[in-house]
Design a protein around this motif. Structure first.
Motif, PDB file in Angstrom:
ATOM      1  N   PHE A 289      -3.707  51.897  57.762  1.00 55.53           N
ATOM      2  CA  PHE A 289      -3.774  50.765  58.676  1.00 55.53           C
ATOM      3  C   PHE A 289      -3.470  49.480  57.916  1.00 55.53           C
ATOM      4  CE2 PHE A 289      -6.634  54.079  60.059  1.00 55.53           C
ATOM      5  CZ  PHE A 289      -6.380  54.193  61.417  1.00 55.53           C
ATOM      6  N   VAL A 290      -2.929  48.493  58.638  1.00 61.92           N
ATOM      7  CA  VAL A 290      -2.674  47.198  58.017  1.00 61.92           C
ATOM      8  C   VAL A 290      -3.713  46.208  58.522  1.00 61.92           C
ATOM      9  CG1 VAL A 290      -0.226  47.570  57.630  1.00 61.92           C
ATOM     10  CG2 VAL A 290      -0.983  46.656  59.832  1.00 61.92           C
ATOM     11  N   VAL A 291      -3.858  45.107  57.794  1.00 55.18           N
ATOM     12  CA  VAL A 291      -4.816  44.068  58.171  1.00 55.18           C
ATOM     13  C   VAL A 291      -4.105  42.724  58.182  1.00 55.18           C
ATOM     14  CG1 VAL A 291      -6.852  45.291  57.327  1.00 55.18           C
ATOM     15  CG2 VAL A 291      -5.569  43.824  55.773  1.00 55.18           C
ATOM     16  N   ARG A 292      -4.662  41.783  58.944  1.00 57.81           N
ATOM     17  CA  ARG A 292      -4.034  40.466  59.050  1.00 57.81           C
ATOM     18  C   ARG A 292      -5.062  39.370  58.806  1.00 57.81           C
ATOM     19  NH1 ARG A 292      -2.856  41.877  65.152  1.00 57.81           N
ATOM     20  NH2 ARG A 292      -4.976  41.871  65.944  1.00 57.81           N
ATOM     21  N   ASP A 293      -4.525  38.201  58.564  1.00 57.73           N
ATOM     22  CA  ASP A 293      -5.357  37.004  58.433  1.00 57.73           C
ATOM     23  C   ASP A 293      -5.604  36.464  59.835  1.00 57.73           C
ATOM     24  OD1 ASP A 293      -6.433  34.491  58.068  1.00 57.73           O
ATOM     25  OD2 ASP A 293      -5.135  33.981  56.383  1.00 57.73           O
ATOM     26  N   PRO A 294      -6.854  36.436  60.306  1.00 57.88           N
ATOM     27  CA  PRO A 294      -7.120  35.983  61.675  1.00 57.88           C
ATOM     28  C   PRO A 294      -6.740  34.522  61.909  1.00 57.88           C
ATOM     29  CG  PRO A 294      -9.179  36.249  60.466  1.00 57.88           C
ATOM     30  CD  PRO A 294      -8.100  36.812  59.611  1.00 57.88           C
ATOM     31  N   LYS A 295      -6.627  33.737  60.842  1.00 60.11           N
ATOM     32  CA  LYS A 295      -6.270  32.323  60.999  1.00 60.11           C
ATOM     33  C   LYS A 295      -4.787  32.158  61.313  1.00 60.11           C
ATOM     34  CE  LYS A 295      -9.858  30.900  57.706  1.00 60.11           C
ATOM     35  NZ  LYS A 295     -10.101  30.295  56.372  1.00 60.11           N
ATOM     36  N   THR A 296      -3.955  32.990  60.723  1.00 59.83           N
ATOM     37  CA  THR A 296      -2.505  32.854  60.918  1.00 59.83           C
ATOM     38  C   THR A 296      -1.921  33.935  61.823  1.00 59.83           C
ATOM     39  OG1 THR A 296      -1.983  34.215  58.971  1.00 59.83           O
ATOM     40  CG2 THR A 296      -2.324  31.848  58.615  1.00 59.83           C
ATOM     41  N   GLY A 297      -2.641  35.054  61.968  1.00 56.04           N
ATOM     42  CA  GLY A 297      -2.107  36.175  62.732  1.00 56.04           C
ATOM     43  C   GLY A 297      -1.086  36.986  61.969  1.00 56.04           C
TER      44      GLY A 297
END
Length: 712
Positions: A289-297
């Motif tokens: 799975f990949v993850v993202r920065d919730p601030k930038t998407g």
């Protein structure tokens, strides 16, 4: 009541097969139990990578005794018939039979009693049959048994079978049977690496608990919950957000019996690749799975993996191994992406001249020209810029020839959008590369940008028209060219964007202008190119798909039929008013005026049908006002004239609420007519005139819908 526990323990079962296999096992066992008179209370099946398991509770300890009556010969029948009856029923003499009388005389009846057997004996018979006939999509033979005639085939080598049966309060019995030398018992095995030893189990509660102690989570949903919850928690701890992927969770949960979630990373330089390419690379190659920065998407350089073991070094070696594999994969993806950017989409188009779309429909280049031409015709109808639409249609398929799409076909369209934007194309042109493929399914969004709408409709209509032209149409469950999906896509795009497009005209013009006479040899019409006939057939297919779509939205089938009978796609009517008519009809019939008018209209229809059949004559002429005998006739005639005109004008403006309101004005006049007027008057001329007046009621309502199709 007794409980059955069954486990089939094997080598690793492919993840994609596990859910269906568990369901098949439950269905096959319970169906057989019921067929044998063993009605159970509940059943649940489970799958892990190495086992299928089933528990069925509330099974009776014995089959019920079976008593049946068998009719025999008449009294006085020939001896041969009597002896055959005795032999078939097991009676020693006719003295053991009963005598029964009916209209044809007296005859013998045998009462046959068959005692039920112990449930465990019945189960011991049915389980081997189920195991031998289990419907794996693919199966194999193995080892020494593979040479034997009729030996077991299973998805992977089957090692052991657990089968126990008994009351919850007592020690269960082993169900005695064997399959291909494998004896059923009560021994299973734990996790392959962390607890591989043998485990003795009795019933389901004991079985599930001992497996968990041996590092096996039996319930697939429990494994999914662990994976998702732990992954979210791990990402949150680093200020990140998991990119959820239910399909991947399903697959990963089928790869592990004891999920252990860990996080790895890769070099930040790979973040120049589009997020979707990174995700596809990591997902497809390593099931991570990949993850993202919730601030930038935007994605970060972290990923989440699921191991099947609690490693002594806290997973450092496992994480490093995954990073070592992902790194070159991302490097390849970055190379493909950067290579693709060096060639403009338009420069790729000549290659399509060597790629055959279909042997009877020409090359992909020819198809693109047809789509471009049709999209330009649709553009003004949907408010799209014609030149932008032509450019979008020309470039929409070009990314099929890129390296990234060759590696990850699921990114078709999306990569076309990225490449188009990178080479400076208009945003609408770029968006159409992605959106012209939509909708891909019932939950997928439809395009809303006018340029995307025009190209998407042109693409799907060209596909449907072409395959209808060469008579390659869906049959039964077979639809190799996804034509049903294409038709539903056209319907959804038109309806959700409220487009007043006449499909029949578009299709007919496309047949004539884009395919032409060169396709005459592939049309099965004996060299008579009947465009209208083929267009009718395609419109009928659209109507069938529309009915499916409306039924899924809980629309009444009779209202759909009534609306289509008043104005169909075959007749050239647009889609939106048809659907509006169905909805308006439903609302109208929920009112007293609607229900009463429906009753009156049906009464008129029924009288006309009976009298027209009896007279062998259709009463279609206008009634003669001079023959009216009552005020009710005159009032009904005047009301029909006013209502019909008002309803048709409202329908022409797609004001269905106004049309229904106009029809409601018919109700008092229709009610009064049937209350006070005798239709079948003694004077034949008056009778005919009144039947013609009834036909006027029918005609007036058919301006909106065919009320004869409506139930109730």
């Amino acid at each position: 009541m007794p409980e059955l526990l069954l486990e089939l323990f094997s080598e690793e079962i492919p993840a994609r097969m596990q859910a269906k296999a568990a369901d098949d096992l439950r269905r096959m066992v319970t169906d057989k139990l019921v067929a044998e008179g063993l009605v159970y209370e509940g059943a649940k099946a489970f799958a892990t990578p190495r086992r299928l398991a089933l528990t069925v509770h509330g099974i009776p300890a014995r089959q019920p005794d079976l008593k049946t009556e068998r009719r025999g010969p008449k009294i006085g029948a020939p001896d041969a018939a009597v002896q055959g009856f005795l032999k078939a029923t097991g009676l020693n003499s006719l003295d053991e039979a009963k005598i029964q009388k009916d209209a044809k005389g007296d005859f013998y009846i045998a009462l046959i009693e068959k005692p039920g057997r112990a449930a465990i004996d019945v189960i011991a018979e049915i389980l081997p049959v189920i195991i031998r006939t289990f419907p794996w999509p693919k199966s194999m033979r193995w080892g020494a048994r593979s040479a034997k005639s009729g030996s077991l085939t299973w998805v992977r080598p089957l090692h052991s079978i657990v089968a126990t049966f008994g009351l919850e309060t007592e020690e269960p019995d082993v169900v005695k049977f064997s399959v291909d030398g494998i004896e059923a018992g009560q021994t299973t095995y734990g996790h392959r690496f962390m607890a591989p030893g043998a485990i003795s189990v009795r019933r389901f509660e004991d079985y599930e608990a001992k497996l968990k102690a041996a590092k096996v989570i039996l319930d697939p949903q429990a494994r999914k919950d662990i994976i998702v919850d732990d992954a979210k928690e791990l990402a949150f701890a680093q200020g990140l957000e998991l990119v959820e992927d239910p399909v991947l969770v399903d697959e990963v949960s089928g790869l592990v019996e004891w999920p252990v979630v860990m996080m790895g990373s890769f070099e930040k330089e790979f973040l120049v690749i589009p997020d979707e390419v990174i995700r596809a690379t990591i997902r497809n190659n390593q099931k991570c799975f990949v993850v993202r920065d919730p601030k930038t998407g935007k994605l970060t350089n972290k990923f989440v993996l699921t191991a099947n073991i609690e490693a002594p070094d806290d997973g450092k070696t496992i994480v490093a191994g995954n990073e070592r594999v992902i790194r070159p994969r991302l490097s390849d993806a970055k190379f493909f992406y950067e290579t693709d950017l060096k060639t403009k989409l338009e420069d790729r188009l000549p290659k399509f001249e060597q790629i055959v779309f279909h042997e009877k429909l020409g090359t992909q280049a020819e198809r693109i020209k047809r789509i471009e031409k049709l999209a330009a015709e649709i553009a003004p109808l949907v408010g799209a810029d014609v030149e932008k639409t032509k450019r979008a249609a020309r470039l929409a398929k070009a990314d099929l020839l890129t390296e990234v799409v060759g590696e990850f076909p699921e990114l078709q369209g999306l990569m076309g959008k990225y490449y188009a934007l990178a080479q400076g194309e208009d945003a609408s042109v770029a968006a159409a590369s992605e959106e012209h493929w939509k909708p891909q399914g019932p939950t997928d969004r439809v395009p809303t940008d006018p340029v995307s709408i025009a190209v998407a409709l042109a693409d799907k209509i060209d596909t449907l028209a072409g395959f209808w032209l060469i008579n390659e149409r869906p049959t039964g469950s077979k639809d190799p060219f996804a034509l049903r999906r294409a038709a539903l896509g056209v319907i959804r795009i038109i309806l959700e964007n409220r487009l007043g497009i006449g499909l029949r005209g578009l299709v007919t013009d496309h047949f004539k202008n884009s395919f032409g006479k060169e396709y005459i040899d592939v049309v099965d019409t004996k060299n008579d190119w009947k465009v209208a006939d083929i267009a009718d057939q395609l419109m009928a297919f659209f109507e069938d798909r529309l009915e499916v779509q409306l039924r899924e939205q809980k629309a009444r089938h009779d209202l759909v039929e009534a609306a289509l009978s008043a104005g169909s796609l075959v007749q050239g009517h647009p889609l939106v008013p048809i659907v509006d008519r169905v909805e308006a009809l439903g609302r109208f019939l929920d009112t007293d005026d609607g229900r009463n008018l429906l009753a009156g209209t049906k009464r008129a229809e029924n009288i006309l049908r009976i009298e027209e059949k009896k007279d062998q004559l259709a009463y279609l002429e206008a009634p003669d006002a001079d023959l009216y005998q009552t005020e009710e006739e005159r009032r009904l005639d005047a009301t029909i004239l006013a209502t019909q005109s008002e309803a048709r004008e409202a329908v022409s403006k797609n004001d269905l609420a106004g049309a229904m309101s106009a029809l409601a004005k018919l109700r008092p006049a229709v009610d009064a007519f049937f209350d006070r007027v005798k239709v079948n008057d003694d004077d034949p001329n008056v009778r005919k005139n009144r039947l013609r007046l009834l036909n006027e009621i029918r005609s007036a309502t058919r301006a909106v819908a065919d009320f004869s199709k409506i139930e109730g």
